[in-house]
Design an enzyme around this catalytic site. Structure first.
Site, mmCIF file in Angstrom:
data_model
loop_
_atom_site.group_PDB
_atom_site.id
_atom_site.type_symbol
_atom_site.label_atom_id
_atom_site.label_comp_id
_atom_site.label_asym_id
_atom_site.label_seq_id
_atom_site.Cartn_x
_atom_site.Cartn_y
_atom_site.Cartn_z
ATOM 1 N N GLU A 112 0.758 -1.121 0.002
ATOM 2 C CA GLU A 112 0.068 -0.109 0.166
ATOM 3 C C GLU A 112 0.858 1.167 0.061
ATOM 4 O O GLU A 112 1.823 1.461 0.612
ATOM 5 C CB GLU A 112 -1.072 -0.022 1.140
ATOM 6 C CG GLU A 112 -0.247 -0.250 2.541
ATOM 7 C CD GLU A 112 -1.619 -0.344 3.718
ATOM 8 O OE1 GLU A 112 -2.408 -0.999 3.259
ATOM 9 O OE2 GLU A 112 -0.982 -0.197 4.850
ATOM 10 N N CYS A 113 0.374 2.157 -0.746
ATOM 11 C CA CYS A 113 1.186 3.398 -1.122
ATOM 12 C C CYS A 113 2.606 3.399 -1.130
ATOM 13 O O CYS A 113 2.935 3.044 -2.233
ATOM 14 C CB CYS A 113 0.546 4.416 0.365
ATOM 15 S SG CYS A 113 0.890 6.312 -0.333
#
Length: 430
Positions: A322-323
């Site tokens: 994520e990210c």
């Protein structure tokens, strides 16, 4: 079903706006009471990763987030109820200004019946300080207001002037003198991480000392917390070993996510994509967000780790990113100066940091196993030929959806998802 109440001194520390000193004051309070031998538990309003690192250092305990929309009120109540059973003091740091946002600090305080203490930068103010305090205390009927904390005052006389101007029902909880030695450095995503501030202990010790400069630092009034019976997450990850990236480049992770994985039976092992040359023996890999753009060359130079991730993926083992972890899996990443470096190359595409915020806000993501919630907060732009399998729905009108990508056993997006909202869905990532 509810449980017997537990009482514990507690308050939510908010402010009229961002930049008033909420984190410094909350950390100073936690540090001071910990030094007095009290067990302090601190929470952070909203989906923040960096402030909790400072607060965890100050309190000596993990810090959990509280957000009515992302987590649900029952889960927030459960976390506070558990904390009240083991703490002598509960502090909740607010987010932005007291009434700002769709799920504001005031909303949280009122829903959980926790009184508010407002930190206000008193530089250049006298009686107007009292007017601001009066407005915060009376803007919303039914909101319990504990008092105000004057930050960055100039002298004992200044503190006395502020105290005399306040209404009788709005006490001055503390007055903190202006001192550059207690400020916390910041960058584009917020404060520096706790591990980056070499003199953090000295700063917090000084801030705690300043808390008692003009008014004795006392415990707030006890609050009654009622727990809510919540079913434990299903034991879907029994026997699974998950390798979690955790270092200066990858540190944005909810403690509640780790707890959720363990509650589902997973064993967690940690590794550093910056320094380690191999993955731990594991069934799956979790690459959370962080600051890969600040460590471009180190990540690019660690070809052994990139090859280990490629072999893990080729073996059809799960990877969830994520990210910042997502950016690390792309072919290239460039910083704001245009310096570009080769990343792991497990996903087609490239990203580049920019000075303007690209997306911010709460998001709902609908996948095959239902809905999960989280947030987006990034300054990078993405170019990829990979089509998303789903897109999130932004809760703010000016936000935009984030694509959720899959490539074999790899799943990734910009979203920071909150696993306890839907543990069954989260288990599918691993």
């Amino acid at each position: 079903m509810t449980t017997n109440p537990r009482c514990c001194p507690a308050m939510l520390i908010s402010a009229p706006a961002s930049g008033q000193g909420k984190t410094t004051v909350t950390a100073a309070l936690a540090y001071y009471h910990r030094q007095q031998g009290r067990r302090v538990r601190v929470f952070k309003t909203g989906p923040d990763f960096i402030d909790p690192q400072i607060l965890a250092y100050a309190s000596g305990q993990p810090v959990y987030q509280l957000d009515l929309w992302m987590m649900g009120e029952a889960h927030c109540r459960d976390l506070l109820y558990r904390a009240a059973g083991e703490a002598d003091l509960i502090l909740i740091e607010g987010v932005m200004g007291l009434f700002d946002g769709d799920s504001s600090s005031a909303d949280l305080a009122q829903a959980l019946a926790v009184p508010v203490a407002a930190v206000s930068d008193a530089q250049g103010m006298a009686q107007t300080f009292a007017a601001v305090a009066y407005g915060l205390a009376n803007y919303r009927p039914g909101l319990a207001f504990a008092g105000v904390i004057a930050n960055k005052i100039g002298s004992a006389g200044h503190a006395k002037l502020l105290q005399e101007a306040l209404p009788a029902q709005t006490p001055l909880i503390a007055a903190v003198a202006r001192d550059d030695a207690v400020g916390l450095p910041s960058r584009h995503l917020g404060l520096w991480q706790a591990d980056e501030i070499g003199d953090l202990d000295t700063r917090l010790a000084r801030a705690a000392e300043l808390l008692n400069s003009y008014t004795p630092c006392q415990l707030p009034a006890p609050v009654s917390f009622v727990g809510v019976s919540i079913d434990p997450p299903p034991h879907l990850l029994a026997g699974k070993r998950i390798a979690v990236a955790r270092d200066a480049a990858f540190s944005f992770i909810y403690q509640a996510n780790l707890d959720c994985l363990q509650a589902m039976g997973a064993e967690l092992v940690f590794f550093s994509p910056l320094k380690d040359c191999a993955l731990p023996e594991a069934d799956s890999v979790y690459l959370p967000g962080g600051y890969p753009e600040l460590h471009l060359q180190a990540l690019a130079d660690n070809t052994a780790m990139k090859q280990a991730l490629i072999r893990h993926h080729q073996a059809d083992k799960a990877i969830y990113a994520e990210c910042g972890g997502f950016l690390y899996l792309l072919q290239t990443l460039a910083d704001i100066d245009g310096n570009q470096a080769a990343m792991a190359g497990l996903l087609p595409g490239r990203a580049r940091m920019q000075t303007r915020l690209a997306n911010l806000g709460m998001h709902s993501l609908q996948l095959e196993r239902g809905e999960i919630r989280g947030h987006s907060f990034h300054f990078s732009t993405l170019e990829t030929t990979l089509e998303p399998v789903a897109s999130s729905v932004a809760q703010r009108s000016f936000g935009h959806g984030e694509g959720f990508f899959r490539s074999g056993s790899l799943q990734a997006s910009y979203l920071h998802l909150y696993f306890p909202f839907n543990p069954r869905l989260a288990a599918g990532f691993f």
